[in-house]
Design a protein around this motif. Structure first.
Motif, short mmCIF file in Angstrom:
data_model
loop_
_atom_site.label_atom_id
_atom_site.label_comp_id
_atom_site.label_asym_id
_atom_site.label_seq_id
_atom_site.Cartn_x
_atom_site.Cartn_y
_atom_site.Cartn_z
N ARG A 17 7.22 10.18 -10.89
CA ARG A 17 7.18 11.26 -9.89
C ARG A 17 5.80 11.31 -9.27
O ARG A 17 4.79 11.16 -9.94
CB ARG A 17 7.52 12.60 -10.53
CG ARG A 17 8.91 12.59 -11.14
CD ARG A 17 9.24 13.96 -11.68
NE ARG A 17 10.44 13.93 -12.49
CZ ARG A 17 11.67 14.00 -12.02
NH1 ARG A 17 11.87 14.10 -10.72
NH2 ARG A 17 12.71 13.98 -12.83
N ARG A 18 5.76 11.55 -7.97
CA ARG A 18 4.49 11.64 -7.25
C ARG A 18 3.89 13.03 -7.41
O ARG A 18 4.61 14.02 -7.42
CB ARG A 18 4.70 11.39 -5.75
CG ARG A 18 4.94 9.97 -5.42
CD ARG A 18 5.24 9.75 -3.94
NE ARG A 18 4.79 10.79 -3.05
CZ ARG A 18 4.15 10.56 -1.90
NH1 ARG A 18 3.89 9.33 -1.54
NH2 ARG A 18 3.80 11.55 -1.12
N MET A 19 2.59 13.06 -7.50
CA MET A 19 1.87 14.33 -7.48
C MET A 19 0.99 14.33 -6.24
O MET A 19 0.41 13.29 -5.88
CB MET A 19 1.04 14.50 -8.75
CG MET A 19 1.91 14.72 -9.98
SD MET A 19 0.95 14.93 -11.48
CE MET A 19 0.39 13.26 -11.75
N VAL A 20 0.93 15.47 -5.57
CA VAL A 20 0.19 15.57 -4.32
C VAL A 20 -0.73 16.78 -4.34
O VAL A 20 -0.45 17.78 -4.99
CB VAL A 20 1.14 15.65 -3.11
CG1 VAL A 20 1.91 14.34 -2.94
CG2 VAL A 20 2.11 16.82 -3.22
N ALA A 21 -1.84 16.68 -3.62
CA ALA A 21 -2.77 17.79 -3.45
C ALA A 21 -2.30 18.62 -2.26
O ALA A 21 -1.94 18.07 -1.21
CB ALA A 21 -4.18 17.27 -3.22
N ILE A 22 -2.31 19.93 -2.44
CA ILE A 22 -1.84 20.85 -1.41
C ILE A 22 -2.94 21.85 -1.11
O ILE A 22 -3.57 22.38 -2.03
CB ILE A 22 -0.59 21.63 -1.89
CG1 ILE A 22 0.53 20.68 -2.30
CG2 ILE A 22 -0.14 22.65 -0.86
CD1 ILE A 22 1.16 19.92 -1.17
N GLU A 23 -3.18 22.13 0.17
CA GLU A 23 -4.07 23.22 0.56
C GLU A 23 -3.18 24.37 0.99
O GLU A 23 -2.36 24.24 1.89
CB GLU A 23 -4.97 22.82 1.72
CG GLU A 23 -5.92 23.92 2.15
CD GLU A 23 -6.78 23.55 3.34
OE1 GLU A 23 -7.30 24.48 3.97
OE2 GLU A 23 -6.91 22.36 3.65
N SER A 24 -3.33 25.52 0.34
CA SER A 24 -2.49 26.67 0.66
C SER A 24 -2.99 27.36 1.94
O SER A 24 -4.10 27.10 2.41
CB SER A 24 -2.47 27.65 -0.51
OG SER A 24 -3.75 28.18 -0.73
N ALA A 25 -2.19 28.24 2.48
CA ALA A 25 -2.53 28.95 3.71
C ALA A 25 -3.81 29.77 3.57
O ALA A 25 -4.52 29.98 4.55
CB ALA A 25 -1.37 29.84 4.14
N ASP A 26 -4.13 30.20 2.34
CA ASP A 26 -5.35 30.99 2.14
C ASP A 26 -6.55 30.11 1.78
O ASP A 26 -7.61 30.61 1.42
CB ASP A 26 -5.14 32.06 1.08
CG ASP A 26 -4.86 31.50 -0.31
OD1 ASP A 26 -4.86 30.26 -0.48
OD2 ASP A 26 -4.63 32.29 -1.23
N GLY A 27 -6.39 28.78 1.88
CA GLY A 27 -7.49 27.86 1.62
C GLY A 27 -7.60 27.38 0.19
O GLY A 27 -8.45 26.55 -0.11
N GLY A 28 -6.74 27.88 -0.70
CA GLY A 28 -6.75 27.43 -2.09
C GLY A 28 -6.19 26.02 -2.23
O GLY A 28 -5.56 25.49 -1.32
N GLN A 29 -6.44 25.40 -3.36
CA GLN A 29 -5.96 24.05 -3.64
C GLN A 29 -5.05 24.07 -4.86
O GLN A 29 -5.29 24.83 -5.80
CB GLN A 29 -7.14 23.12 -3.92
CG GLN A 29 -8.10 22.97 -2.77
CD GLN A 29 -7.59 22.01 -1.72
OE1 GLN A 29 -6.92 21.04 -2.03
NE2 GLN A 29 -7.89 22.30 -0.47
N LEU A 30 -4.01 23.25 -4.85
CA LEU A 30 -3.18 23.07 -6.03
C LEU A 30 -2.57 21.68 -6.02
O LEU A 30 -2.59 20.98 -5.01
CB LEU A 30 -2.09 24.15 -6.11
CG LEU A 30 -1.01 24.16 -5.02
CD1 LEU A 30 0.29 23.65 -5.57
CD2 LEU A 30 -0.82 25.58 -4.54
N VAL A 31 -2.08 21.26 -7.16
CA VAL A 31 -1.39 19.99 -7.30
C VAL A 31 0.08 20.30 -7.52
O VAL A 31 0.42 21.14 -8.35
CB VAL A 31 -1.96 19.15 -8.46
CG1 VAL A 31 -1.12 17.90 -8.68
CG2 VAL A 31 -3.41 18.79 -8.19
N ALA A 32 0.96 19.64 -6.76
CA ALA A 32 2.39 19.87 -6.86
C ALA A 32 3.12 18.56 -7.09
O ALA A 32 2.66 17.50 -6.68
CB ALA A 32 2.92 20.54 -5.59
#
Length: 80
Positions: A17-32
């Motif tokens: 499964r691929r994991m990707v870096a996401i920038e949220s609308a409020d500027g936060g970062q997460l891995v999904a």
């Protein structure tokens, strides 16, 4: 989506499964976990917590569930 993420060790349930870096609308970062093969720069919908676990069928914190085709002009797009 701001880029791909690679792990040198992970749970067996994440193998293949691929994991990707996401920038949220409020500027936060997460891995999904990416189940739909998104590309860098795509605007995506991510679910987290219980919703992510329910949809994925395994323990995961965040799950990409849609690539957004269009939005109103006032929706903030992440900077890449």
């Amino acid at each position: 989506m701001t880029g791909r993420v690679w792990a040198d060790r992970q749970l067996g349930q994440l193998d293949g499964r691929r994991m990707v870096a996401i920038e949220s609308a409020d500027g936060g970062q997460l891995v999904a976990t990416d189940t739909i093969d998104v590309a860098t720069g795509d605007l995506v919908l991510v679910v987290t917590d219980d919703a992510a676990i329910t949809l994925a069928g395994f323990a995961v914190d965040a799950l990409v569930v849609a690539r957004v085709a269009d939005t109103d002009d006032d929706v903030r797009r992440p900077t890449t």
